[in-house]
Design a protein around this motif. Sequence first.
Motif, PDB file in Angstrom:
ATOM      1  N   ILE A 281       0.868  -1.175   0.000  1.00 32.43           N
ATOM      2  CA  ILE A 281       0.000   0.000   0.000  1.00 32.43           C
ATOM      3  C   ILE A 281       0.905   1.225   0.000  1.00 32.43           C
ATOM      4  O   ILE A 281       1.766   1.376   0.882  1.00 32.43           O
ATOM      5  CB  ILE A 281      -0.915   0.038   1.249  1.00 32.43           C
ATOM      6  N   ALA A 282       0.730   2.096  -0.981  1.00 30.97           N
ATOM      7  CA  ALA A 282       1.544   3.308  -1.087  1.00 30.97           C
ATOM      8  C   ALA A 282       0.710   4.521  -0.710  1.00 30.97           C
ATOM      9  O   ALA A 282      -0.486   4.577  -0.983  1.00 30.97           O
ATOM     10  CB  ALA A 282       2.075   3.462  -2.506  1.00 30.97           C
ATOM     11  N   VAL A 283       1.390   5.495  -0.100  1.00 29.69           N
ATOM     12  CA  VAL A 283       0.719   6.728   0.314  1.00 29.69           C
ATOM     13  C   VAL A 283       1.654   7.907   0.068  1.00 29.69           C
ATOM     14  O   VAL A 283       2.865   7.793   0.240  1.00 29.69           O
ATOM     15  CB  VAL A 283       0.297   6.654   1.810  1.00 29.69           C
TER      16      VAL A 283
ATOM     17  N   PHE B 193      -2.442  19.598   6.156  1.00 20.70           N
ATOM     18  CA  PHE B 193      -2.261  18.820   7.382  1.00 20.70           C
ATOM     19  C   PHE B 193      -3.379  17.798   7.553  1.00 20.70           C
ATOM     20  O   PHE B 193      -3.116  16.618   7.811  1.00 20.70           O
ATOM     21  CB  PHE B 193      -2.193  19.746   8.609  1.00 20.70           C
ATOM     22  N   THR B 194      -4.622  18.228   7.398  1.00 17.99           N
ATOM     23  CA  THR B 194      -5.752  17.316   7.575  1.00 17.99           C
ATOM     24  C   THR B 194      -5.747  16.237   6.500  1.00 17.99           C
ATOM     25  O   THR B 194      -5.938  15.057   6.794  1.00 17.99           O
ATOM     26  CB  THR B 194      -7.081  18.095   7.553  1.00 17.99           C
ATOM     27  N   GLY B 195      -5.504  16.624   5.263  1.00 14.87           N
ATOM     28  CA  GLY B 195      -5.466  15.656   4.173  1.00 14.87           C
ATOM     29  C   GLY B 195      -4.380  14.613   4.373  1.00 14.87           C
ATOM     30  O   GLY B 195      -4.586  13.421   4.110  1.00 14.87           O
ATOM     31  N   LEU B 196      -3.210  15.055   4.844  1.00 21.42           N
ATOM     32  CA  LEU B 196      -2.112  14.121   5.090  1.00 21.42           C
ATOM     33  C   LEU B 196      -2.457  13.141   6.208  1.00 21.42           C
ATOM     34  O   LEU B 196      -2.173  11.947   6.107  1.00 21.42           O
ATOM     35  CB  LEU B 196      -0.825  14.865   5.437  1.00 21.42           C
ATOM     36  N   ARG B 197      -3.075  13.639   7.267  1.00 22.61           N
ATOM     37  CA  ARG B 197      -3.452  12.756   8.375  1.00 22.61           C
ATOM     38  C   ARG B 197      -4.484  11.730   7.925  1.00 22.61           C
ATOM     39  O   ARG B 197      -4.388  10.549   8.266  1.00 22.61           O
ATOM     40  CB  ARG B 197      -3.982  13.567   9.564  1.00 22.61           C
ATOM     41  N   ILE B 198      -5.471  12.173   7.158  1.00 27.29           N
ATOM     42  CA  ILE B 198      -6.504  11.252   6.672  1.00 27.29           C
ATOM     43  C   ILE B 198      -5.893  10.216   5.731  1.00 27.29           C
ATOM     44  O   ILE B 198      -6.167   9.020   5.834  1.00 27.29           O
ATOM     45  CB  ILE B 198      -7.644  12.025   5.975  1.00 27.29           C
ATOM     46  N   GLY B 199      -5.054  10.663   4.807  1.00 29.66           N
ATOM     47  CA  GLY B 199      -4.413   9.745   3.870  1.00 29.66           C
ATOM     48  C   GLY B 199      -3.540   8.717   4.572  1.00 29.66           C
ATOM     49  O   GLY B 199      -3.589   7.520   4.264  1.00 29.66           O
TER      50      GLY B 199
ATOM     51  N   LYS C 276      -2.529   3.314   6.461  1.00 25.64           N
ATOM     52  CA  LYS C 276      -2.104   2.439   7.550  1.00 25.64           C
ATOM     53  C   LYS C 276      -3.176   1.399   7.851  1.00 25.64           C
ATOM     54  O   LYS C 276      -2.862   0.221   8.076  1.00 25.64           O
ATOM     55  CB  LYS C 276      -1.799   3.265   8.810  1.00 25.64           C
ATOM     56  N   GLY C 277      -4.439   1.821   7.840  1.00 26.83           N
ATOM     57  CA  GLY C 277      -5.534   0.882   8.082  1.00 26.83           C
ATOM     58  C   GLY C 277      -5.619  -0.189   7.014  1.00 26.83           C
ATOM     59  O   GLY C 277      -5.785  -1.370   7.318  1.00 26.83           O
ATOM     60  N   LEU C 278      -5.477   0.213   5.753  1.00 24.39           N
ATOM     61  CA  LEU C 278      -5.512  -0.756   4.647  1.00 24.39           C
ATOM     62  C   LEU C 278      -4.326  -1.719   4.734  1.00 24.39           C
ATOM     63  O   LEU C 278      -4.487  -2.927   4.551  1.00 24.39           O
ATOM     64  CB  LEU C 278      -5.504  -0.032   3.298  1.00 24.39           C
ATOM     65  N   ALA C 279      -3.135  -1.172   4.997  1.00 23.92           N
ATOM     66  CA  ALA C 279      -1.945  -2.023   5.087  1.00 23.92           C
ATOM     67  C   ALA C 279      -2.058  -2.999   6.249  1.00 23.92           C
ATOM     68  O   ALA C 279      -1.740  -4.191   6.105  1.00 23.92           O
ATOM     69  CB  ALA C 279      -0.694  -1.152   5.235  1.00 23.92           C
TER      70      ALA C 279
ATOM     71  N   ALA D 130       4.505   8.436   9.738  1.00 29.79           N
ATOM     72  CA  ALA D 130       3.863   9.725   9.973  1.00 29.79           C
ATOM     73  C   ALA D 130       4.013  10.596   8.726  1.00 29.79           C
ATOM     74  O   ALA D 130       4.967  10.433   7.963  1.00 29.79           O
ATOM     75  CB  ALA D 130       4.492  10.417  11.174  1.00 29.79           C
ATOM     76  N   PRO D 131       3.092  11.515   8.527  1.00 30.09           N
ATOM     77  CA  PRO D 131       3.208  12.428   7.387  1.00 30.09           C
ATOM     78  C   PRO D 131       4.449  13.313   7.498  1.00 30.09           C
ATOM     79  O   PRO D 131       4.970  13.551   8.586  1.00 30.09           O
ATOM     80  CB  PRO D 131       1.937  13.286   7.484  1.00 30.09           C
ATOM     81  N   LEU D 132       4.887  13.804   6.347  1.00 30.56           N
ATOM     82  CA  LEU D 132       5.994  14.759   6.267  1.00 30.56           C
ATOM     83  C   LEU D 132       5.373  16.154   6.229  1.00 30.56           C
ATOM     84  O   LEU D 132       4.903  16.607   5.196  1.00 30.56           O
ATOM     85  CB  LEU D 132       6.814  14.509   4.996  1.00 30.56           C
ATOM     86  N   TYR D 133       5.323  16.807   7.396  1.00 27.96           N
ATOM     87  CA  TYR D 133       4.673  18.111   7.479  1.00 27.96           C
ATOM     88  C   TYR D 133       5.586  19.254   7.062  1.00 27.96           C
ATOM     89  O   TYR D 133       5.125  20.270   6.582  1.00 27.96           O
ATOM     90  CB  TYR D 133       4.168  18.366   8.900  1.00 27.96           C
ATOM     91  N   VAL D 134       6.870  19.177   7.262  1.00 25.84           N
ATOM     92  CA  VAL D 134       7.892  20.178   6.984  1.00 25.84           C
ATOM     93  C   VAL D 134       7.811  21.375   7.938  1.00 25.84           C
ATOM     94  O   VAL D 134       8.823  21.891   8.351  1.00 25.84           O
ATOM     95  CB  VAL D 134       7.898  20.648   5.507  1.00 25.84           C
TER      96      VAL D 134
END
Length: 185
Positions: A17-19, A26-32, A37-40, A169-173
């Motif tokens: 599973i790629a993301v 920020f919200t989009g990254l957390r949801i994605g 993670k749930g699918l994987a 975790a997402p890369l927020y920068v």
Amino acid sequence: DWLLRKSSTRCADIDGIAVGTGPGSFTGLRIGMATAKGLAHGASKPLLGICSLDAIAASVWSEKLVCAVIDARKREVYGCFYRRGEDGEVARCSEPVVTPPVALAEKISGPVVMAGDGVDAYYDVFCEALGNRFEKAPAHTTHPSAAIIGFLASAKLDEGDVLDLDEAAPLYVRASDAELSLVSR
């Protein structure tokens, strides 16, 4: 489920599973990330993370310096520089940063192809700062492509470069407004 049925693919046929890890909303990254993670986890498949700027840059075919730019809002952009090697692979020349668009342009001394939604958001700024050194990439490079993320993830999977489901975790920068509010208190 719909996509698997439409493509006559079974979950067992999927290798990972790629993301897109960001930077971005920020919200989009957390949801994605949570969804991936749930699918994987549910499918017992490895999780692969691809930087959104890397995916944008990989869709640009040029021998010039490539600058992937995402609108970070607040009059800033996320940016990163890339070069395509003789093998056709795109390699980073810098780390992702968040900066005003003028400051990003000041780092560019030669011809550059710029791609991403940050180019449209600050087109006039880049034109003024870079003049004839600036070339805008085609429209299909405005956003990270799922297909490109898949190709980049396939290479990572072959290398065994997978994310730990507990640590991914997402890369927020940059820090979110909520984090900045906590620090100021």
